[in-house]
Design a protein around this motif. Structure first.
Motif, PDB file in Angstrom:
ATOM      1  N   VAL A 216      94.385  38.304 -36.844  1.00 10.06           N
ATOM      2  CA  VAL A 216      94.501  36.875 -36.576  1.00 10.06           C
ATOM      3  C   VAL A 216      95.877  36.605 -35.972  1.00 10.06           C
ATOM      4  N   TYR A 217      95.927  35.726 -34.979  1.00  9.32           N
ATOM      5  CA  TYR A 217      97.205  35.387 -34.352  1.00  9.32           C
ATOM      6  C   TYR A 217      97.180  33.928 -33.919  1.00  9.32           C
TER       7      TYR A 217
ATOM      8  N   LYS B  12      93.556  32.377 -33.600  1.00 10.11           N
ATOM      9  CA  LYS B  12      92.544  33.098 -32.833  1.00 10.11           C
ATOM     10  C   LYS B  12      92.314  34.493 -33.408  1.00 10.11           C
ATOM     11  N   ILE B  13      91.098  34.973 -33.210  1.00 11.87           N
ATOM     12  CA  ILE B  13      90.738  36.358 -33.500  1.00 11.87           C
ATOM     13  C   ILE B  13      90.042  36.906 -32.261  1.00 11.87           C
ATOM     14  N   ASP B  14      90.621  37.929 -31.673  1.00  8.23           N
ATOM     15  CA  ASP B  14      90.030  38.558 -30.474  1.00  8.23           C
ATOM     16  C   ASP B  14      89.721  37.529 -29.390  1.00  8.23           C
ATOM     17  N   GLY B  15      90.624  36.579 -29.211  1.00 10.94           N
ATOM     18  CA  GLY B  15      90.480  35.592 -28.151  1.00 10.94           C
ATOM     19  C   GLY B  15      89.626  34.385 -28.496  1.00 10.94           C
TER      20      GLY B  15
ATOM     21  N   LEU C  27      95.077  40.907 -43.662  1.00 10.45           N
ATOM     22  CA  LEU C  27      96.246  40.066 -43.915  1.00 10.45           C
ATOM     23  C   LEU C  27      96.295  38.937 -42.893  1.00 10.45           C
ATOM     24  N   PHE C  28      96.225  37.711 -43.366  1.00 10.23           N
ATOM     25  CA  PHE C  28      96.270  36.546 -42.481  1.00 10.23           C
ATOM     26  C   PHE C  28      97.697  36.242 -42.064  1.00 10.23           C
ATOM     27  N   ALA C  29      98.592  36.097 -43.035  1.00  7.41           N
ATOM     28  CA  ALA C  29      99.979  35.750 -42.741  1.00  7.41           C
ATOM     29  C   ALA C  29     100.847  36.025 -43.954  1.00  7.41           C
ATOM     30  N   TRP C  30     102.144  36.166 -43.689  1.00  5.55           N
ATOM     31  CA  TRP C  30     103.156  36.222 -44.744  1.00  5.55           C
ATOM     32  C   TRP C  30     103.715  34.822 -44.954  1.00  5.55           C
TER      33      TRP C  30
ATOM     34  N   LYS D 299      83.694  26.533 -39.562  1.00  5.39           N
ATOM     35  CA  LYS D 299      83.016  27.621 -38.850  1.00  5.39           C
ATOM     36  C   LYS D 299      82.306  27.094 -37.605  1.00  5.39           C
ATOM     37  N   LYS D 300      81.690  25.932 -37.738  1.00  2.00           N
ATOM     38  CA  LYS D 300      80.981  25.346 -36.607  1.00  2.00           C
ATOM     39  C   LYS D 300      81.946  25.019 -35.478  1.00  2.00           C
ATOM     40  N   LYS D 301      83.138  24.517 -35.829  1.00  2.00           N
ATOM     41  CA  LYS D 301      84.129  24.216 -34.808  1.00  2.00           C
ATOM     42  C   LYS D 301      84.593  25.478 -34.085  1.00  2.00           C
ATOM     43  N   SER D 302      84.525  26.612 -34.779  1.00  2.00           N
ATOM     44  CA  SER D 302      84.924  27.891 -34.178  1.00  2.00           C
ATOM     45  C   SER D 302      83.797  28.538 -33.396  1.00  2.00           C
TER      46      SER D 302
END
Length: 513
Positions: free
Chosen positions: A22-23, A30-33, A198-201, A505-508
């Motif tokens: 995730v970034y 985003k995940i993989d764009g 890991l999502f974030a620190w 999820k629907k928004k994604s």
């Protein structure tokens, strides 16, 4: 503005090219764009659960409720020699000597591994602002690791590193204390830097200039003090792990009039309940040492974050009394807080994660221990609202003035936090709905409740054995997860957040199963 110029000179972080991380990009997660909007939950206590099957069942229930990010305490400090189960703590201090505990890190690795199997992500909190001194006899029926503020935190680092001067805010300025914290970060972060789950620190949960009851401050801490610390430490985390995002963990307080450390053009008008009435109130005056807008301008902070706990803090432009339609005022206060933070993050070009929020319901009032305290709060039911349409809000009430005693203010805040079942549902549903509609990228409640936990592993000598308790800190004597007043177990509340997860999820562009 020298630090701002320095931040601009830092190279952009380069994300791991391996799919699945995730970034933050273009103001979104985003995940993989692909866009990643999510709902989540806090299960700070998950590392204290001794039985692996209990951990798995908890994560499975979270996934079934369409929650995709789990926020956990990735730390627990032990001072002195201990017979605790080694997997339940991450660091030990003996005579001022700091030692990383591998068994505790391995427990976190296990949680990440199991989360990945279920398609979940984990936000790891690295320490806590709230670390009060508990009585010598422990916490009565609640052993260390049960309440969220019993894991150690900022004040543990200060007391162990600088015993002659234990001011809470020394954590942000003293080089020896900062070095000790960096030693801890250097233990845990590199071991997990390549984990996709890991999502974030999160640097600190709810960091502020002030600590819990019984702690002191120097009087020299302000918004610039903490902003500079966040800048330094977030850069340090990025040097250890360029693959994952970093969040400050702050509660989201504003200070429009404070001098900024970092330059930028992200200022915008803020909604403040009854705006224009002096004073601005603690959510907007910088008194907590937090300036959200300045923090968001730090290049190595990847997204905005904020919390909402009206039972413990006033988020309006001025304090409120317990007069007519009090609950409706709290409801609107929360809506404005959400709007402010989504707009502020958007102005900075970053996503925002509403990382924790809660409202104490009357059935949980006997268990409500404020984050800055070791004692159950003196609470009573707020029954002043007619509890009709959420849009029917009357903004007429008599505010508290500057002569109001702190005891009275605390009673008002506690009244805010003790709601009826119907009021709690209304608040959670209204707030979550607004966050989805407004475009909050992450919506994470506080905190996950789980029934039917096995309890302790009988093959291990853990802290509750030494204290002659019936269970370990990951559950109570009935096999329920810890309750600090915010535990979510009722189906009605779970369904609200399940619907939130489905909407995100629907928004994604991802349909929920």
């Amino acid at each position: 503005m020298e630090e701002s110029l320095f931040l601009e000179a830092i190279d952009d972080p380069r994300w791991n090219d391996t799919p699945g991380f995730v970034y933050a990009e273009d103001g979104k997660f985003k995940i993989d764009g692909k866009d990643f909007f999510f709902a989540g939950t806090t299960a700070y206590w998950l590392t204290q659960v001794q039985v692996n099957d209990d951990i798995c069942k908890t994560l499975e229930e979270i996934a079934a409720d369409d929650q995709e990010v789990v926020r956990i305490w990735g730390f627990r400090e032990v001072v002195g020699e201990t017979n605790d189960d080694p997997a339940t703590f991450t660091q030990q201090w003996v005579d001022g000597c700091q030692k990383c505990n591998q068994a505790g890190i391995d427990r976190i690795k296990y949680i990440l591994d199991e989360a990945e199997k279920l398609g979940l992500f984990v936000q790891i909190v690295l320490t806590n602002n709230w670390a009060p001194d508990f009585p010598a006899d422990g916490q009565g029926n609640q052993q260390p690791g049960f309440l969220s503020n019993s894991y150690g935190g900022i004040d543990t680092f200060v007391k162990q590193t600088s015993p002659e001067n234990c001011d809470h805010d020394l954590f942000y300025t003293d080089e020896a204390v900062k070095a000790a914290y960096k030693t801890w970060l250097s233990c845990i972060i590199p071991q997990l830097a390549n984990h996709k789950a890991l999502f974030a620190w999160e640097l600190v949960n709810d960091l502020r200039c002030q600590g819990a009851e019984g702690t002191t401050t120097s009087g020299n801490c302000d918004t610039q003090t903490i902003t500079r610390w966040i800048s330094e430490l977030s850069q340090f985390v990025k040097s250890l792990d360029p693959n994952h995002m970093v969040a400050s963990g702050d509660g989201g307080f504003f200070c429009p009039t404070c001098e900024k450390v970092n330059s930028g053009d992200s200022h915008h008008e803020l909604k403040r309940w009854n705006d224009g009435y002096p004073p601005a109130g603690p959510g907007f005056d910088g008194s907590q040492g937090i300036d959200t807008e300045d923090i968001l301008r730090i290049k190595t902070i990847d997204f905005g974050g904020f919390q909402l706990f009206p039972d413990q803090f006033n988020y309006a432009a001025k304090a409120k009394n317990n007069g007519e339609n009090h609950f409706d005022c709290v409801l609107q206060e929360g809506l404005d807080w959400i709007d402010n933070h989504v707009d502020t993050a958007a102005a900075a070009g970053k996503p925002v994660h509403w990382s924790a929020f809660g409202l104490v319901e009357i059935d949980d009032a006997p268990f409500f221990v404020p984050f800055n305290s070791t004692q159950v709060a003196d609470t009573f039911l707020d029954d002043t609202s007619d509890d009709n349409n959420p849009e029917d809000w009357d903004d007429n009430y008599d505010g508290l003035d500057d002569t109001t005693t702190e005891a009275t203010r605390m009673r008002v805040k506690r009244k805010q936090g003790v709601s009826s079942d119907r009021q709690q549902k209304r608040a959670y549903g209204t707030w979550a709905g607004r966050a989805v509609k407004k475009g909050a990228h992450g919506i994470t409640n506080y905190q996950k409740g789980k029934k039917g936990l096995t309890g302790r592993d009988k093959g291990r000598r853990s802290i509750e054995v030494r204290q002659q308790k019936h269970r370990n800190a990951g559950s109570d004597s009935q096999g329920n997860s810890p309750n600090d007043g915010y535990r979510i177990t009722k189906e009605g509340i779970r369904n609200i957040f399940k619907r939130t997860g489905k909407a995100q999820k629907k928004k994604s562009g991802r349909d929920s199963d």
